[in-house]
Enzyme design. Sequence first.
Site, PDB file in Angstrom:
ATOM      1  N   ARG A  74       0.845  -1.228   0.112  1.00  0.00           N
ATOM      2  CA  ARG A  74       0.050   0.043   0.128  1.00  0.00           C
ATOM      3  C   ARG A  74       1.016   1.257  -0.182  1.00  0.00           C
ATOM      4  NH1 ARG A  74      -3.412  -2.622  -1.586  1.00  0.00           N
ATOM      5  NH2 ARG A  74      -5.540  -2.963  -0.594  1.00  0.00           N
TER       6      ARG A  74
ATOM      7  N   HIS B  89      -0.801  -0.017  -9.776  1.00  0.00           N
ATOM      8  CA  HIS B  89      -1.394  -0.956  -8.889  1.00  0.00           C
ATOM      9  C   HIS B  89      -2.293  -2.224  -9.746  1.00  0.00           C
ATOM     10  CE1 HIS B  89      -3.663  -1.078  -4.782  1.00  0.00           C
ATOM     11  NE2 HIS B  89      -3.406  -2.217  -5.170  1.00  0.00           N
TER      12      HIS B  89
ATOM     13  N   GLU C  95      -3.602   7.356  -4.987  1.00  0.00           N
ATOM     14  CA  GLU C  95      -3.856   6.719  -6.319  1.00  0.00           C
ATOM     15  C   GLU C  95      -5.220   7.329  -6.912  1.00  0.00           C
ATOM     16  OE1 GLU C  95      -3.687   2.573  -6.028  1.00  0.00           O
ATOM     17  OE2 GLU C  95      -1.676   2.640  -5.012  1.00  0.00           O
TER      18      GLU C  95
HETATM   19  C1  8YV Z   1      -6.889  -4.706  -6.005  1.00  0.00           C
HETATM   20  C2  8YV Z   1      -5.606  -4.931  -3.774  1.00  0.00           C
HETATM   21  O1  8YV Z   1      -6.263  -3.489  -6.524  1.00  0.00           O
HETATM   22  O2  8YV Z   1      -5.969  -6.961  -3.073  1.00  0.00           O
HETATM   23  C3  8YV Z   1      -5.896  -6.141  -2.856  1.00  0.00           C
HETATM   24  O3  8YV Z   1      -5.840  -5.650  -1.590  1.00  0.00           O
HETATM   25  O4  8YV Z   1      -5.324  -3.856  -3.546  1.00  0.00           O
HETATM   26  C4  8YV Z   1      -5.841  -5.286  -5.382  1.00  0.00           C
HETATM   27  O5  8YV Z   1      -5.615  -6.691  -5.216  1.00  0.00           O
HETATM   28  C5  8YV Z   1      -8.214  -4.533  -5.969  1.00  0.00           C
HETATM   29  O6  8YV Z   1      -8.572  -4.835  -4.421  1.00  0.00           O
HETATM   30  C6  8YV Z   1      -9.108  -5.009  -6.820  1.00  0.00           C
HETATM   31  O7  8YV Z   1     -10.534  -4.798  -6.416  1.00  0.00           O
END
Ligand code: 8YV
Length: 315
Positions: A231, A278, A260
């Site tokens: 993150r 991301h 972002e």
């Molecule tokens: C995706 C993420 O950007 O899993 C996570 O925590 O940050 C990523 O895999 C996102 O969740 C897709 O919906």
Amino acid sequence: MSAYEVLAVAKLSPLLAQPLSREFVVHERLHETDPARLAEVAPRIRAIVGGGESRVSRELIASLPALEMISIMGVGYDGVDVAAALERGIRVSHTPDVLNDDVADLALALMLSVSRRLVQADQFVRSGQWAQGPLPLARKFSGSRLGLVGIGRIGQAIAQRAQAFGLSVAYTARSARAGLPYRYLPTPAALAAEVDFLVVIIPGGAATRHLINAEVLQALGPQGYLINVARGSVVDQDALLEALQEGVIAGAGLDVFANEPDVPQALWSLPQVVLTPHIGSATGQTRQAMADLALANLRAHAAGQPLPTPVPECR
Ligand code: 8YV
């Protein structure tokens, strides 16, 4: 039984949005686009669906009196106020494990890209510079030293891959994990001082905010690379920018950012940095598995069954 109504707090992947809307009544992002309409439907909304980066605040939870369940399509759920959910007995699920391979693969790809200068090499060929002379020599990857900030499931998947490249592996975490064959160091700075690649793979949120700061980057040093596939909040982005501009560290591979999709323009111009939007879990196969799991959690809840993958706080 009346239709089960759901608030989508993010623009959902079609892999989730389509099957979801066949089984549930979905209100998309009304909290952002039409608060008056949200207030009308709020008494009927029984679930929230969102992505790993979605924010589900205490205020939003409080505005939904019938809310029972929050299903996150992502392993990270640092945007969800889990304490506020638990106070109301609202269940929270996420999608762990199915994305471990992809995120670990991307971490290795970023390490290889920054050390072997793949993006610059590609530009070198495309811009016709090859005929004018060779590209400056890169840095050998195999046999170098990896430091993992976080040793959860994805961290371990990165370690396994790194070992195939002959990398030594060390890690830092709140405490040493029994049964792991990797060296433990008590702080990010102590780890950074001993490695060539510092890879951030811990959850975001208040507890880890700016864990990677100027002191850690100083310890990583002018031969060291920072890789972040976790993150943006974990890294002090201003300190990182300064460290890159002043040669405090050798370079960085970044898939996540503080705000972002805004990425500081100052980062764009740095050749020693590889930037990705991301995409840690962004393969068709993995996003399908994540969508299936997010839906399975919602269906299980609606059917009064145990959640397949509740967040640890809800187990
Ligand atoms: C995706 C993420 O950007 O899993 C996570 O925590 O940050 C990523 O895999 C996102 O969740 C897709 O919906």
